[in-house]
Design an enzyme around this catalytic site. Sequence first.
Site, PDB file in Angstrom:
ATOM      1  N   LYS A  93       1.210  -1.064  -0.480  1.00 31.28           N
ATOM      2  CA  LYS A  93       0.158   0.211   0.146  1.00 31.28           C
ATOM      3  C   LYS A  93       0.573   1.259   0.163  1.00 31.28           C
ATOM      4  N   CYS A 188     -12.543   0.787  17.432  1.00 30.85           N
ATOM      5  CA  CYS A 188     -10.913   0.405  16.978  1.00 30.85           C
ATOM      6  C   CYS A 188     -10.038   0.301  18.095  1.00 30.85           C
ATOM      7  N   MET A 189      -9.593   1.605  18.538  1.00 34.91           N
ATOM      8  CA  MET A 189      -9.000   1.702  20.164  1.00 34.91           C
ATOM      9  C   MET A 189      -9.196   2.105  21.087  1.00 34.91           C
ATOM     10  N   MET A 379      -7.825  -5.963  16.485  1.00 39.23           N
ATOM     11  CA  MET A 379      -9.421  -5.993  16.966  1.00 39.23           C
ATOM     12  C   MET A 379      -9.666  -6.628  17.425  1.00 39.23           C
ATOM     13  N   GLY A 416      -4.536   1.360  15.000  1.00 41.02           N
ATOM     14  CA  GLY A 416      -4.554   0.511  13.679  1.00 41.02           C
ATOM     15  C   GLY A 416      -4.191   1.331  12.717  1.00 41.02           C
ATOM     16  N   GLN A 417      -4.897   2.646  12.566  1.00 42.88           N
ATOM     17  CA  GLN A 417      -4.828   4.331  11.703  1.00 42.88           C
ATOM     18  C   GLN A 417      -3.558   5.103  12.616  1.00 42.88           C
TER      19      GLN A 417
HETATM   20  N1  LIG Z   1     -17.060  -4.586   9.289  1.00 41.52           N
HETATM   21  C1  LIG Z   1     -16.493  -4.539  10.512  1.00 41.52           C
HETATM   22  N2  LIG Z   1     -16.432  -2.869  10.361  1.00 41.52           N
HETATM   23  C2  LIG Z   1     -14.873  -2.128  10.692  1.00 41.52           C
HETATM   24  C3  LIG Z   1     -14.138  -2.726  11.596  1.00 41.52           C
HETATM   25  C4  LIG Z   1     -13.949  -4.270  11.113  1.00 41.52           C
HETATM   26  O1  LIG Z   1     -12.576  -4.667  11.632  1.00 41.52           O
HETATM   27  N3  LIG Z   1     -14.837  -4.813  10.886  1.00 41.52           N
HETATM   28  N4  LIG Z   1     -13.171  -1.972  11.350  1.00 41.52           N
HETATM   29  C5  LIG Z   1     -13.223  -0.846  11.630  1.00 41.52           C
HETATM   30  C6  LIG Z   1     -12.062  -0.454  12.360  1.00 41.52           C
HETATM   31  S1  LIG Z   1     -10.779  -0.459  13.517  1.00 41.52           S
HETATM   32  C7  LIG Z   1     -12.140   1.130  12.183  1.00 41.52           C
HETATM   33  S2  LIG Z   1     -10.657   1.856  11.944  1.00 41.52           S
HETATM   34  C8  LIG Z   1     -13.113   2.048  10.528  1.00 41.52           C
HETATM   35  C9  LIG Z   1     -12.241   2.549   9.652  1.00 41.52           C
HETATM   36  O2  LIG Z   1     -13.424   2.842   8.880  1.00 41.52           O
HETATM   37  P1  LIG Z   1     -13.651   4.800   7.982  1.00 41.52           P
HETATM   38  O3  LIG Z   1     -12.832   5.551   8.322  1.00 41.52           O
HETATM   39  O4  LIG Z   1     -14.904   5.351   8.724  1.00 41.52           O
HETATM   40  O5  LIG Z   1     -12.860   4.488   6.858  1.00 41.52           O
HETATM   41  P2  LIG Z   1     -12.336   4.818   5.853  1.00 41.52           P
HETATM   42  O6  LIG Z   1     -12.055   3.833   4.627  1.00 41.52           O
HETATM   43  O7  LIG Z   1     -10.791   4.566   6.160  1.00 41.52           O
HETATM   44  O8  LIG Z   1     -12.803   6.156   5.575  1.00 41.52           O
HETATM   45  C10 LIG Z   1     -11.872   7.601   5.008  1.00 41.52           C
HETATM   46  C11 LIG Z   1     -12.101   8.211   4.251  1.00 41.52           C
HETATM   47  O9  LIG Z   1     -11.442   9.671   4.351  1.00 41.52           O
HETATM   48  C12 LIG Z   1     -11.186   9.973   2.515  1.00 41.52           C
HETATM   49  N5  LIG Z   1     -10.042  10.841   3.074  1.00 41.52           N
HETATM   50  C13 LIG Z   1      -8.997  10.527   2.744  1.00 41.52           C
HETATM   51  N6  LIG Z   1      -8.406  11.524   3.158  1.00 41.52           N
HETATM   52  C14 LIG Z   1      -8.914  12.316   3.056  1.00 41.52           C
HETATM   53  C15 LIG Z   1      -8.536  13.599   3.942  1.00 41.52           C
HETATM   54  O10 LIG Z   1      -7.297  14.398   3.468  1.00 41.52           O
HETATM   55  N7  LIG Z   1      -9.257  14.212   4.251  1.00 41.52           N
HETATM   56  C16 LIG Z   1     -11.125  14.266   3.807  1.00 41.52           C
HETATM   57  N8  LIG Z   1     -11.751  14.906   4.752  1.00 41.52           N
HETATM   58  N9  LIG Z   1     -11.181  12.670   3.809  1.00 41.52           N
HETATM   59  C17 LIG Z   1     -10.221  12.121   3.253  1.00 41.52           C
HETATM   60  C18 LIG Z   1     -11.371   8.517   2.086  1.00 41.52           C
HETATM   61  O11 LIG Z   1     -11.192   8.757   1.515  1.00 41.52           O
HETATM   62  C19 LIG Z   1     -11.646   7.213   3.404  1.00 41.52           C
HETATM   63  O12 LIG Z   1     -13.452   7.485   2.346  1.00 41.52           O
HETATM   64  O13 LIG Z   1     -13.959   0.559  10.603  1.00 41.52           O
HETATM   65  C20 LIG Z   1     -14.521  -0.002  11.180  1.00 41.52           C
HETATM   66  N10 LIG Z   1     -15.282  -1.065  10.543  1.00 41.52           N
HETATM   67  N1  LIG Z   2      -4.060  -3.393   4.928  1.00 40.89           N
HETATM   68  C1  LIG Z   2      -5.201  -2.714   5.690  1.00 40.89           C
HETATM   69  N2  LIG Z   2      -4.074  -3.008   7.523  1.00 40.89           N
HETATM   70  C2  LIG Z   2      -4.783  -2.213   8.204  1.00 40.89           C
HETATM   71  C3  LIG Z   2      -5.611  -1.501   7.879  1.00 40.89           C
HETATM   72  C4  LIG Z   2      -6.681  -2.221   6.475  1.00 40.89           C
HETATM   73  O1  LIG Z   2      -7.634  -1.472   6.113  1.00 40.89           O
HETATM   74  N3  LIG Z   2      -6.282  -2.599   6.139  1.00 40.89           N
HETATM   75  N4  LIG Z   2      -6.539  -0.615   8.988  1.00 40.89           N
HETATM   76  C5  LIG Z   2      -5.975  -0.742  10.244  1.00 40.89           C
HETATM   77  C6  LIG Z   2      -6.470  -0.280  11.134  1.00 40.89           C
HETATM   78  S1  LIG Z   2      -7.569   0.806  11.672  1.00 40.89           S
HETATM   79  C7  LIG Z   2      -6.164  -1.456  12.599  1.00 40.89           C
HETATM   80  S2  LIG Z   2      -7.630  -1.414  13.294  1.00 40.89           S
HETATM   81  C8  LIG Z   2      -6.031  -3.119  12.007  1.00 40.89           C
HETATM   82  C9  LIG Z   2      -6.787  -4.293  12.046  1.00 40.89           C
HETATM   83  O2  LIG Z   2      -5.665  -4.844  12.566  1.00 40.89           O
HETATM   84  P1  LIG Z   2      -6.207  -6.816  13.042  1.00 40.89           P
HETATM   85  O3  LIG Z   2      -6.731  -6.737  14.393  1.00 40.89           O
HETATM   86  O4  LIG Z   2      -4.891  -7.107  13.094  1.00 40.89           O
HETATM   87  O5  LIG Z   2      -6.907  -7.077  12.063  1.00 40.89           O
HETATM   88  P2  LIG Z   2      -8.220  -7.718  12.108  1.00 40.89           P
HETATM   89  O6  LIG Z   2      -9.062  -8.216  10.487  1.00 40.89           O
HETATM   90  O7  LIG Z   2      -9.310  -6.260  12.072  1.00 40.89           O
HETATM   91  O8  LIG Z   2      -8.802  -8.800  13.347  1.00 40.89           O
HETATM   92  C10 LIG Z   2      -8.203 -10.123  13.234  1.00 40.89           C
HETATM   93  C11 LIG Z   2      -7.643 -10.813  13.965  1.00 40.89           C
HETATM   94  O9  LIG Z   2      -9.087 -10.992  14.547  1.00 40.89           O
HETATM   95  C12 LIG Z   2      -8.934 -11.413  15.666  1.00 40.89           C
HETATM   96  N5  LIG Z   2      -9.906 -12.169  16.847  1.00 40.89           N
HETATM   97  C13 LIG Z   2     -11.914 -12.456  15.783  1.00 40.89           C
HETATM   98  N6  LIG Z   2     -12.189 -12.408  17.649  1.00 40.89           N
HETATM   99  C14 LIG Z   2     -11.432 -12.833  17.994  1.00 40.89           C
HETATM  100  C15 LIG Z   2     -11.697 -12.895  19.498  1.00 40.89           C
HETATM  101  O10 LIG Z   2     -12.433 -13.472  20.170  1.00 40.89           O
HETATM  102  N7  LIG Z   2     -10.502 -12.929  20.309  1.00 40.89           N
HETATM  103  C16 LIG Z   2      -9.255 -12.660  20.071  1.00 40.89           C
HETATM  104  N8  LIG Z   2      -8.647 -11.799  20.597  1.00 40.89           N
HETATM  105  N9  LIG Z   2      -9.192 -12.149  18.486  1.00 40.89           N
HETATM  106  C17 LIG Z   2     -10.167 -12.607  17.871  1.00 40.89           C
HETATM  107  C18 LIG Z   2      -8.457 -13.226  14.555  1.00 40.89           C
HETATM  108  O11 LIG Z   2      -8.183 -13.820  15.839  1.00 40.89           O
HETATM  109  C19 LIG Z   2      -7.643 -12.547  14.177  1.00 40.89           C
HETATM  110  O12 LIG Z   2      -5.679 -12.077  13.993  1.00 40.89           O
HETATM  111  O13 LIG Z   2      -5.536  -2.533  10.679  1.00 40.89           O
HETATM  112  C20 LIG Z   2      -4.888  -1.443  10.448  1.00 40.89           C
HETATM  113  N10 LIG Z   2      -3.693  -2.000   9.388  1.00 40.89           N
HETATM  114  S1  SF4 Z   3       1.815   2.078   7.010  1.00 41.53           S
HETATM  115 FE1  SF4 Z   3       1.264   0.734   7.347  1.00 41.53          FE
HETATM  116  S2  SF4 Z   3      -0.127   0.872   4.871  1.00 41.53           S
HETATM  117 FE2  SF4 Z   3       1.488   2.130   4.862  1.00 41.53          FE
HETATM  118  S3  SF4 Z   3       3.544   1.200   3.642  1.00 41.53           S
HETATM  119 FE3  SF4 Z   3       4.148   1.242   5.903  1.00 41.53          FE
HETATM  120  S4  SF4 Z   3       2.647  -1.362   6.788  1.00 41.53           S
HETATM  121 FE4  SF4 Z   3       1.880  -0.635   4.500  1.00 41.53          FE
HETATM  122 MO   LIG Z   4      -8.747   0.448  13.233  1.00 41.35          MO
END
Ligand SMILES: Nc1nc2c(c(=O)[nH]1)N[C@H]1C(S)=C(S)[C@@H](COP(=O)(O)OP(=O)(O)OC[C@H]3O[C@@H](n4cnc5c(=O)[nH]c(N)nc54)[C@H](O)[C@@H]3O)O[C@H]1N2
Ligand SMILES: Nc1nc2c(c(=O)[nH]1)N[C@H]1C(S)=C(S)[C@@H](COP(=O)(O)OP(=O)(O)OC[C@H]3O[C@@H](n4cnc5c(=O)[nH]c(N)nc54)[C@H](O)[C@@H]3O)O[C@H]1N2
Ligand code: SF4
Ligand SMILES: [Mo]
Length: 850
Positions: A93, A188-189, A379, A416-417
């Site tokens: 990425k 998330c956090m 997560m 995560g972010q």
């Molecule tokens: N099913 C499921 N849903 C989840 C999760 C999951 O594990 N499972 N995880 C949750 C978690 S941990 C997270 S962090 C959230 C993330 O969820 P969101 O934050 O709602 O998703 P993103 O796709 O990161 O949205 C960021 C948006 O910002 C826009 N953007 C990029 N740059 C800029 C900028 O400079 N300014 C502005 N105004 N916009 C910009 C991008 O185009 C993008 O659409 O999702 C949650 N939702």
């Molecule tokens: N490529 C990519 N990377 C990302 C992101 C992305 O959108 N794309 N988003 C970023 C963000 S905002 C976040 S928050 C992180 C998330 O990073 P992760 O948390 O690592 O990823 P997820 O796919 O949300 O979660 C998968 C994990 O959830 C665990 N799990 C499911 N159920 C349970 C349970 O009951 N207990 C426990 N202990 N574990 C369980 C599974 O074992 C698996 O390892 O990734 C960050 N990095």
């Molecule tokens: S910050 Fe995360 S998404 Fe960006 S290059 Fe590093 S590992 Fe890849």
């Molecule tokens: Mo997240």
Amino acid sequence: MELTRRKFVKTTAVALASAAAAGTMATMAGCAGEPAKGGAQAPAGQGDVTRTVGVCRFCGCGCGVIVEARDGRLVSVTGDPENGSNRGLNCVKGYYLASALYGDDRLTTPLVRDDKATKGAPGGLREATWDEALDLVASKLRETWKADKSRLAFWGSGQQPIVEGYCTAKFWKAGLLSNNIDPNARLCMASAVVGFMNVFQTDEPAGCYADIDEADVFVTWGANMAEAHPMLYSRLTARKLADDRVRHYDLTTLRTRTSASADKVLMFKPGADIAIANAIASYLVENNLYDKAFVADHLQFKQGTENIGNAFEDGYDASETGQSVDAVTSITFEEYAARLAPYTLEYAEEVSGVPAADIQELAEVFADKSRKVLSLWTMGVNQHNRGTWMNHCIYNIHLLTGRYARPGDGAFSLTGQPTACGTAREVGTFSHRLPADLLVAQEPHRRYTEAIWSLPEGYLDAIAKPGFHTVKMFRELSKGNIDFLWSAHNNWAVSLPNLTRFLGRGDKRGVIDAFICVSEVYPTLSTQYADVVLPAAMWVEREGQFGNGERRTAVFEKAVDPPGDARWDLWMLMEVAKRVLAGEQIGGKDAFDVLFGAWYDPEAGAFRGTDREVSRAIWEEYRTFSNPALNEAAAAINESAGLKMEAKQLAPYDLYIDNHGLTWPVREVDGEWLPTLWRFCDGPQADGFDEQGVERYGEHDRAGGVSFYKSAGKRPSVVFRPWEPPAEIPDDEYPFYLCTGRLLEHWHTGSMTRRIAELDRALPEALLDVNPADCERLGVKDGDRVRVTSRYGSCDITVSTTGRTAPPEGIVFAPFFAEETLINLVVQDVYCPLSKEPDYKKTTVSIEKI
Ligand SMILES: Nc1nc2c(c(=O)[nH]1)N[C@H]1C(S)=C(S)[C@@H](COP(=O)(O)OP(=O)(O)OC[C@H]3O[C@@H](n4cnc5c(=O)[nH]c(N)nc54)[C@H](O)[C@@H]3O)O[C@H]1N2
Ligand SMILES: Nc1nc2c(c(=O)[nH]1)N[C@H]1C(S)=C(S)[C@@H](COP(=O)(O)OP(=O)(O)OC[C@H]3O[C@@H](n4cnc5c(=O)[nH]c(N)nc54)[C@H](O)[C@@H]3O)O[C@H]1N2
Ligand code: SF4
Ligand SMILES: [Mo]
């Protein structure tokens, strides 16, 4: 590691200077918001190339990057070898970051919706001027504000750069006197944060990424680092390759790419992690394998409210149980041991399905003081109906064995972010917080904030009560109880759980009555629900700052101009604030002027300086929160209330650019600014107990080289937390657990990465990973379409048995990047009662072939 801190900073400075001379580093234009002109630094024969320093805008690893631009367009992004977090490494990425800016359909003009009936479907928006769009947003906000402050909301993000988040919080909290502001970091956090606060009374990881290079054993507790933290995962595998005695235990509910390289996979039933962690703690106590000196010198023991049920509906927070979830009482070590006793290895096996022998093996790992053990989680732990509790349980094991705040030997909650730490948490864009860990509910915290924001004493008493947390905010929206919502840097119509609640069911589109303003860079499902869309400058089209998972703050410089009429989010905020606050006063002075006048000229509609100068000015104000000496009144409150604000000291702005990021606290000692890699311990690059530390915090009780001076009584808490089942258990009607999450190529809702051809091609469709035995039972095979249905909603998706994850029978997995699949129509919005973070990992569902 042998370096002293002073030498470290000097060596870094030398390295930077020579890199610059060799032309491998960005120009450090100390002024300008202008991209630096390449000149002598341009690679031979490439003409007018500019190089700037940046940070990846995707994950919380926070990789440094070098950005090259030519003719106003990005031409390359490469890993920055001078950034201490990634030392030049990037993932896929990161490699394609430049392309993220150049999707065909970038938003370049403000858009306005005339007919509310068109909401939710594509189209229905027309182009408008900035004035028309801003007037409309401001008048709706002002109207709502004057009528009923509880009906307005801002939803922010851990992707919102630091100074932007800081100003948003200041506008919402001090300007509008509203706490109805919360970030996506709640999804998330939040559980990690409440865990930190409960255990250590400070929201921060004690360790840093270099822990990975020093650990002998890795334990991942529900973190798929191979897909979600690729750079850190590379460091983990590099450590394994360097020493064949290094071991990795992966605790997970399904096989992932991270499990693939682990030495041992402990596959447990969803939610049973607490039973396993308690069994490990119990084994250590029972067999006298814990660190007695550490326990005696540094810890206190507690227990909290139990049988806390589940937050299915709104009434929960206000209920007797909901109100009692934060309560804890002190207990003795012996009482703690007695609470643990029922968690035998056999009982944990029964609950989790993990063989007792495997749990014992892991317990022995923690008992073996000849090896350093690093726990990592994300997560799986946080998005959990007992997410805060599970954070406690991991710390409990590490604290009992004295494995905390020591290089390579620690418990590391991954972020995560890119700036969930730096913005959402550190500047306080949550409904209950103020900048720098301060809380709205605490009187001294409000007084301290008033001092720095030049507000009359008592002004912030109007916001002493927290506002809506995210789930509550959107539940209220779905009920028609919100009249104005502004969202930025997120895509809520895809990312929130239980979307069915407000987007409707089946063919019936949901109606959202609120006036919605979305600041975005691309059209998304959220912009389809917007009344006004504000086109934003993306990533390096302005200057910004991120704070990553290891407390490293870094700046990304402006490299190119935004396309068309797209503008900096901060400019939009100033323009709306100036309109809404027109004629308002704070303490007899013009309200806008009090809050933002130092850096924005409302008449001219422009900042008082370049991006760099404005960012620096805002940073300097924000920095005062952690450097009370810069403000006499704040210093007095810090002293009298014992806030210890300087414990998270930040450096002057330009140093972050010069050093390609610095980890806080960055302390000034004899005119030098020293970053900190390890907290609460003594040693090189640790925050240590030098004369300055002693002067500030008193002579340390530093038995064993650690001191938890931020914790109550200088003792972190081991809190007993019982295992309680997930909110939903599979039954005949909904026989499967649906786990959702991420895969390497895509970022969250896919709005950016799906516009990058290479990434889209690599992973074009969100598939449902199903165990082959379950497929047979369901009569489905690879490529079949199925309908997934929960108590909340349903969606259609394609089955795969060869996907990235390999779930055991009874569990299915889907990523959430695809809006055409919209898996969150199905996902429950039950949350951890303490953190209010939803459980995206264990919704029970049924699956049928269509
Ligand atoms: N099913 C499921 N849903 C989840 C999760 C999951 O594990 N499972 N995880 C949750 C978690 S941990 C997270 S962090 C959230 C993330 O969820 P969101 O934050 O709602 O998703 P993103 O796709 O990161 O949205 C960021 C948006 O910002 C826009 N953007 C990029 N740059 C800029 C900028 O400079 N300014 C502005 N105004 N916009 C910009 C991008 O185009 C993008 O659409 O999702 C949650 N939702
Ligand atoms: N490529 C990519 N990377 C990302 C992101 C992305 O959108 N794309 N988003 C970023 C963000 S905002 C976040 S928050 C992180 C998330 O990073 P992760 O948390 O690592 O990823 P997820 O796919 O949300 O979660 C998968 C994990 O959830 C665990 N799990 C499911 N159920 C349970 C349970 O009951 N207990 C426990 N202990 N574990 C369980 C599974 O074992 C698996 O390892 O990734 C960050 N990095
Ligand atoms: S910050 Fe995360 S998404 Fe960006 S290059 Fe590093 S590992 Fe890849
Ligand atoms: Mo997240």
